[in-house]
Design an enzyme around this catalytic site. Structure first.
Site, PDB file in Angstrom:
ATOM      1  N   HIS A 468      -3.974 -41.677  -3.810  1.00  0.00           N
ATOM      2  CA  HIS A 468      -3.098 -41.153  -4.853  1.00  0.00           C
ATOM      3  C   HIS A 468      -3.066 -39.631  -4.734  1.00  0.00           C
ATOM      4  O   HIS A 468      -4.077 -38.992  -4.434  1.00  0.00           O
ATOM      5  CB  HIS A 468      -3.627 -41.579  -6.222  1.00  0.00           C
ATOM      6  N   ASP A 470      -3.096 -37.104  -6.761  1.00  0.00           N
ATOM      7  CA  ASP A 470      -4.095 -36.358  -7.530  1.00  0.00           C
ATOM      8  C   ASP A 470      -5.488 -36.535  -6.946  1.00  0.00           C
ATOM      9  O   ASP A 470      -6.297 -35.596  -6.946  1.00  0.00           O
ATOM     10  CB  ASP A 470      -4.095 -36.827  -8.994  1.00  0.00           C
ATOM     11  N   LYS A 471      -5.770 -37.726  -6.450  1.00  0.00           N
ATOM     12  CA  LYS A 471      -7.094 -37.961  -5.870  1.00  0.00           C
ATOM     13  C   LYS A 471      -7.237 -37.303  -4.501  1.00  0.00           C
ATOM     14  O   LYS A 471      -8.352 -36.923  -4.107  1.00  0.00           O
ATOM     15  CB  LYS A 471      -7.358 -39.470  -5.758  1.00  0.00           C
ATOM     16  N   GLU A 496      -9.352 -25.325  -6.575  1.00  0.00           N
ATOM     17  CA  GLU A 496      -8.262 -26.212  -7.002  1.00  0.00           C
ATOM     18  C   GLU A 496      -7.373 -26.518  -5.804  1.00  0.00           C
ATOM     19  O   GLU A 496      -7.216 -25.702  -4.894  1.00  0.00           O
ATOM     20  CB  GLU A 496      -7.415 -25.527  -8.095  1.00  0.00           C
ATOM     21  N   GLU A 509     -11.632 -19.522  -6.774  1.00  0.00           N
ATOM     22  CA  GLU A 509     -12.589 -18.425  -6.689  1.00  0.00           C
ATOM     23  C   GLU A 509     -13.864 -18.977  -6.078  1.00  0.00           C
ATOM     24  O   GLU A 509     -14.492 -19.880  -6.655  1.00  0.00           O
ATOM     25  CB  GLU A 509     -12.891 -17.840  -8.071  1.00  0.00           C
ATOM     26  N   LYS A 628      -2.564 -47.897  -7.431  1.00  0.00           N
ATOM     27  CA  LYS A 628      -3.061 -47.772  -8.803  1.00  0.00           C
ATOM     28  C   LYS A 628      -3.460 -49.154  -9.319  1.00  0.00           C
ATOM     29  O   LYS A 628      -2.892 -50.176  -8.907  1.00  0.00           O
ATOM     30  CB  LYS A 628      -1.987 -47.176  -9.725  1.00  0.00           C
ATOM     31  N   PHE A 727       6.758 -50.928  -2.741  1.00  0.00           N
ATOM     32  CA  PHE A 727       6.067 -49.648  -2.925  1.00  0.00           C
ATOM     33  C   PHE A 727       5.740 -49.141  -1.523  1.00  0.00           C
ATOM     34  O   PHE A 727       4.609 -49.195  -1.067  1.00  0.00           O
ATOM     35  CB  PHE A 727       4.817 -49.862  -3.763  1.00  0.00           C
ATOM     36  N   ASP A 735       4.925 -38.467  -5.194  1.00  0.00           N
ATOM     37  CA  ASP A 735       4.532 -37.682  -6.377  1.00  0.00           C
ATOM     38  C   ASP A 735       3.712 -36.485  -5.939  1.00  0.00           C
ATOM     39  O   ASP A 735       2.927 -36.565  -4.988  1.00  0.00           O
ATOM     40  CB  ASP A 735       3.670 -38.522  -7.324  1.00  0.00           C
ATOM     41  N   ALA A 736       3.845 -35.391  -6.666  1.00  0.00           N
ATOM     42  CA  ALA A 736       3.005 -34.230  -6.416  1.00  0.00           C
ATOM     43  C   ALA A 736       1.596 -34.518  -6.943  1.00  0.00           C
ATOM     44  O   ALA A 736       1.385 -35.318  -7.854  1.00  0.00           O
ATOM     45  CB  ALA A 736       3.586 -32.994  -7.099  1.00  0.00           C
ATOM     46  N   ARG A 741      -6.427 -33.941 -12.596  1.00  0.00           N
ATOM     47  CA  ARG A 741      -5.481 -34.655 -13.458  1.00  0.00           C
ATOM     48  C   ARG A 741      -5.870 -36.116 -13.676  1.00  0.00           C
ATOM     49  O   ARG A 741      -5.140 -36.852 -14.309  1.00  0.00           O
ATOM     50  CB  ARG A 741      -4.070 -34.587 -12.865  1.00  0.00           C
ATOM     51  N   LYS A 742      -7.034 -36.519 -13.192  1.00  0.00           N
ATOM     52  CA  LYS A 742      -7.495 -37.897 -13.406  1.00  0.00           C
ATOM     53  C   LYS A 742      -8.902 -37.897 -14.019  1.00  0.00           C
ATOM     54  O   LYS A 742      -9.797 -38.607 -13.575  1.00  0.00           O
ATOM     55  CB  LYS A 742      -7.487 -38.654 -12.068  1.00  0.00           C
ATOM     56  N   LYS A 762     -16.115 -27.893  -8.384  1.00  0.00           N
ATOM     57  CA  LYS A 762     -16.956 -27.022  -9.198  1.00  0.00           C
ATOM     58  C   LYS A 762     -18.419 -27.177  -8.818  1.00  0.00           C
ATOM     59  O   LYS A 762     -18.920 -28.290  -8.692  1.00  0.00           O
ATOM     60  CB  LYS A 762     -16.775 -27.353 -10.678  1.00  0.00           C
ATOM     61  N   LYS A 766     -21.129 -24.892 -13.179  1.00  0.00           N
ATOM     62  CA  LYS A 766     -19.986 -25.258 -14.032  1.00  0.00           C
ATOM     63  C   LYS A 766     -20.387 -26.490 -14.845  1.00  0.00           C
ATOM     64  O   LYS A 766     -20.434 -27.607 -14.339  1.00  0.00           O
ATOM     65  CB  LYS A 766     -18.752 -25.564 -13.185  1.00  0.00           C
ATOM     66  N   ASP A 768     -18.890 -28.145 -16.964  1.00  0.00           N
ATOM     67  CA  ASP A 768     -17.908 -29.227 -17.040  1.00  0.00           C
ATOM     68  C   ASP A 768     -18.368 -30.419 -16.214  1.00  0.00           C
ATOM     69  O   ASP A 768     -18.164 -31.577 -16.598  1.00  0.00           O
ATOM     70  CB  ASP A 768     -16.549 -28.748 -16.510  1.00  0.00           C
TER      71      ASP A 768
END
Length: 906
Positions: A468, A470-471, A496, A509, A628, A727, A735-736, A741-742, A762, A766, A768
């Protein structure tokens, strides 16, 4: 030896010359009875008295050879003075004399004078009068008289007189009075109902009529025909019993219930039977008819009593009510340990233990109260003491009858299909329990039993494959991080990635000692995923959406801000390194599966992983990287807050694939040298996906029951495989993609909570990422150790500050044993150090191992060590089971002794 002689013989009455005096002797001291011959009594009178030296006396009784005789009877002269002493005699001779006693015989009394017989012309002091109503206008007068004495002339007859209110001064003789003295009653007729009368009796002899007796006052009319109704015990305590009653209807009260001087001359009386089965008056309510209860005092707890009541009016006392047989008891205590044991879609089962104090008698029954908001707690059911459980049924089983709800079929007025006692799906209810002894209810439970009634619900989670868009970005960002940590474990990375069509861009960074070839890193990730063809034509069936050979790679990387570096880590020891940013992080665990992950998400992510496995293995070679999954499961929420998957409701799989019936394997799979194959039809693809992907995945998941998740799959499960049709175009061409985003797919599929921060790209400073990992370890440790069935843990941080600002734990009511949520929170403070530097050490987070976490969820994975590197170390739960048996005070003591303030904010 002593002698006892009265100073005068008053006890003999009249004394004459032939009367006797008895003297008694008592042994004093210890003597040998074989040597004792007997006793001598010596007597002196005013005719032969002693001379002051002990004589002369004469022997008045010789008891030798009668040693067991210690009394003597003498004939003495009245009016004379006497002196006496006693001495014992043995073979050796007489002993010493006793003390000298003086007495005088009394003179005889004169004979009684003859008495004259009296005439009964005096008040009859011994007359006792009573009146009993016979009918509305008649009454029966009765009297009793004491026994006549010999000096009173015989009574020939009695005269009865009466007078009326208000003055009672006009006395008249009642006709038909008896002429002899053998009867002591008279029926009085022609009375006026509700009038007050006075009556008296006079005795007559042959000499005339005596003085009247004291008057007796009574009312004319009817006695009550019945006693009080519904005599019941309404309360009891250690030493009292409270009795309540109703008055009978007016026609049973008789007459005589008028007001006299503004005061009611009627009421009730209460009687209690004594041990001899005789009624004893214990309450006199005459004059107070408004009182409808009384209290019997000094009752023994646990003892049985018989209580009856009568109505009393101005006319008299009516018959006894039905006898109430009661046992006294004090109020029972509070039922203990009230818990919800089970729920269904519309019912709750409760269980409890009897109170420590049962009120000195067995518990009769329990009643259950439910909270109704502004209306407070109301009774919704009853249970016998022996059962200890209550099931509050569904709406269809009960109907409304005003204030009472009874099982359907007993009385059905059809007024209500769902009374307030019924329960509906998914609502939170609160219950209390009261114990009852002998009809009296004690104190309600102070702690509430709460439950959601049989909440069944559907919950869905989704996931995406590693292909995918995003992945792809997540994996590229973590590949860059791994490349930095391989050379410099203390690298500071915030990377990123974005992708569209045949382009991948890396930005961020990064401060590191490593020299990175970003182009090589990016293309390596794209190739590993399986993207090896791109045709800039959306109608192309050959394009997979991205090519590791021809894609563009853009890099926009700068160093970490010196402001952030100075505040976070520069000049600080490892354990004092601050958080790289502020934020909130969550960890979640549930006991529904063996890995403590929610089944919906575990299944969704593993379906995607299985799609990739069968593609790369060649088993389903016609599959492409993008895809998906989504899973919907029906759950039942239990009273303890835990959730149990009941069945797999829906499975959705949308997977990229080669052109059906046309694509060939040699062209689809680079480097394939085997026999040529053609892609199957869509229908066949779907069948193979069900067998090789869905069922195989379910067989690999173990539920907490020990069974496989395949047991929840069946004909009831809805399948949607590629529901949109073909598909073929996928990846960044479709898709971009963008890093981060997941985040829900990376965590718990919508369960628990999420702080909003992404993981990939990260480094461990970090929070997060690192704090989310330790939150998962804490939550899993709690559940895996049996402290609760579900657990959510939250941490919060401030940039540059090492200690977490807060720790929050939520168990959804599923905590077990005696531990509270606060106790579990304290346990985590004892066992874990959540400073960023400490997390990095305990979970070995400065090792290059993150690209593998970037797809198929960061949690619920198998912790392994490969080439000395610990992967998914946060999935190794700590054993906290030693705390299960602890009390709150013990946990608090352990917390205070561990110096927790070194790692936590107070």
């Amino acid at each position: 030896m002593g002698v006892q002689i009265p100073e005068k013989n008053e006890s003999l009455g009249q004394v004459g010359p032939g009367d006797y005096l008895t003297l008694s002797q008592q042994l004093i001291g210890s003597y040998d009875p074989r040597a004792l011959l007997g006793y001598e009594l010596w007597l002196g009178t005013n005719g032969f008295l002693d001379d002051g030296d002990g004589g002369p006396f004469q022997m008045a009784f010789d008891g030798k050879d009668r040693r067991w005789t210690n009394t003597a009877t003498l004939t003495l002269t009245p009016g004379r003075d006497y002196r006496a002493f006693v001495r014992a005699v043995s073979f050796a001779g007489p002993g010493n004399a006793s003390n000298l006693l003086h007495f005088k015989m009394a003179m005889p009394l004169p004979a009684p004078a003859p008495r004259l017989k009296r005439d009964p012309l005096a008040v009859l002091h011994t007359v006792i009068l009573s009146v009993t109503s016979v009918s509305l206008k008649t009454a029966m007068l009765r009297w009793t008289v004491g026994n006549s004495t010999a000096d009173v002339l015989p009574i020939t007859h009695y005269i009865v007189q009466m007078a009326m209110e208000p003055t009672f001064d006009a006395w008249f003789d009642v006709p038909n009075a008896h002429a002899d003295n053998t009867e002591y009653s008279l029926l009085i007729t022609q009375l006026e109902p509700d009038f007050k009368y006075a009556t008296r009796v006079l005795a007559a002899s042959k000499n005339g009529v005596g003085l009247p007796s004291e008057p007796f006052y009574f009312w004319a009319g009817l006695l009550p025909w019945d006693g009080p109704q519904l005599v019941t015990r309404i309360a009891s305590d250690e030493g009292t019993i409270r009795i309540q009653w109703d008055f009978p209807s007016g026609n049973l009260l008789g007459t005589g219930t008028r007001m006299e001087n503004t005061k009611a001359d009627w009421g009730v009386r209460g009687y209690m039977w004594d041990p001899k089965d005789q009624p004893t008056l214990v309450y006199d309510g005459f004059g107070n008819p408004d009182q409808v209860f009384f209290t019997v005092a000094n009752a023994t707890c646990g003892a049985r009593y018989k209580i009856g009541m009568t109505l009393i009016t101005m006319i008299g006392e009516g018959p006894m009510s039905a006898i109430l047989d009661v046992t006294n008891a004090r109020l029972p205590g509070v039922p203990r340990n009230v818990v919800v044991t089970n729920t269904t879609t519309s019912s709750v089962s409760l269980a409890w233990e009897e109170p420590e104090d049962t009120g000195c008698v067995p518990i009769h029954q329990y009643r259950i109260l439910r909270y109704f908001g502004d209306q407070g707690f109301q009774v919704v059911g009853y249970a016998q003491a022996a059962s200890g459980t209550l099931q509050i049924p569904a709406a269809r089983d009960y109907v409304d009858h005003g204030t009472c709800f009874v099982p359907d079929g007993v009385i059905d007025d059809g007024s209500c299909n769902c009374p307030p006692s019924c329960l509906t799906t998914g609502n939170l209810y609160r219950f209390q329990v009261q114990a009852c002894v002998l009809g009296t209810y004690g104190v309600e439970t102070r702690e509430l039993a709460e439950a959601r009634t049989g909440r069944t619900f559907l919950f869905s989670s989704e996931s995406v494959n590693e292909g995918h868009p995003d992945k792809i970005c997540d994996q590229v960002s973590d590949a860059v991080l791994d490349a930095c940590l391989t050379v410099d474990p203390k690298s500071k990375v915030a990377c990123e990635t974005a992708t569209k069509d045949n382009m991948v861009m890396v930005a961020g960074e990064i401060t590191t000692q490593a020299k990175l070839d970003y182009d090589k890193v990016v293309r390596g990730v794209v190739q590993q995923i399986g993207f090896d063809s791109f045709v800039d034509d959306l109608s192309s069936v050959d394009s997979k959406g991205l090519s590791h050979k021809t894609c563009e790679v853009f890099v926009r990387i700068n160093k970490q801000s010196p402001d952030i570096a100075g505040g976070v880590h520069v000049g600080k020891e490892d354990l004092d390194v601050g958080a790289g940013d502020q934020g909130i992080m969550f960890g979640y665990a549930s006991d529904e599966t063996s890995d403590c992950m929610p089944l919906t998400h575990s299944m969704a992510t593993r379906l995607g992983k299985t799609l990739t496995d069968v593609r790369k293995s060649g088993e389903c070679w016609w599959l492409r990287p993008d895809g998906k999954t989504q899973v919907t499961i029906e759950y039942l929420q239990h009273p303890d807050g835990s959730v149990e998957p009941k069945k797999i409701h829906t499975v959705v799989i949308s997977t990229q694939h080669a052109e059906p019936l046309k694509a060939v394997r040699s062209k689809e799979c680079a480097g394939y040298k085997g026999a040529e194959m053609t892609a199957p039809s869509m229908e066949q693809m779907n069948k193979e996906i069900e067998e090789k992907v869905i069922k195989r995945t379910l067989e690999s998941i173990t539920l907490k029951s020990g069974k496989s998740a395949i047991t929840l799959y069946g004909s009831h499960t809805h399948l949607h495989i590629n529901p949109s049709g073909k598909f073929i175009i996928g990846g960044p061409q479709g898709d971009a993609g963008l890093t981060g985003r997941k985040i829900i797919i990376d965590t718990y599929g919508g369960w628990g909570a999420h702080g909003g921060g992404a993981f990939s790209g990260k480094d461990p400073t970090k929070v997060d990422r690192s704090a989310a990992y330790i939150c998962r370890q804490m939550a899993k440790s709690v559940v895996n150790s049996g402290l609760s069935a579900r657990c959510l843990v939250q941490l919060s941080y401030a940039i540059g500050v090492a200690k977490p600002l807060s720790l929050f734990v939520e168990t959804y009511g599923s905590e077990k044993g005696d531990l509270t949520v606060n106790d579990i929170t304290n346990v985590l403070k004892i066992e874990f150090d959540c400073r960023p530097g400490a997390i990095a050490q305990s979970l070995a987070l400065r090792e290059p191992k993150y690209q593998e976490t970037a797809a198929y969820c960061h949690f619920g994975r198998e912790p392994v060590t490969k080439a000395g590197i610990k992967f998914f170390e946060w999935e190794n739960a700590k054993d906290l089971s030693k705390y299960k048996a602890m009390k709150s005070v013990e946990v608090e003591a352990a917390l205070k002794s561990c110096n927790y303030l070194a790692k936590w904010v107070d």
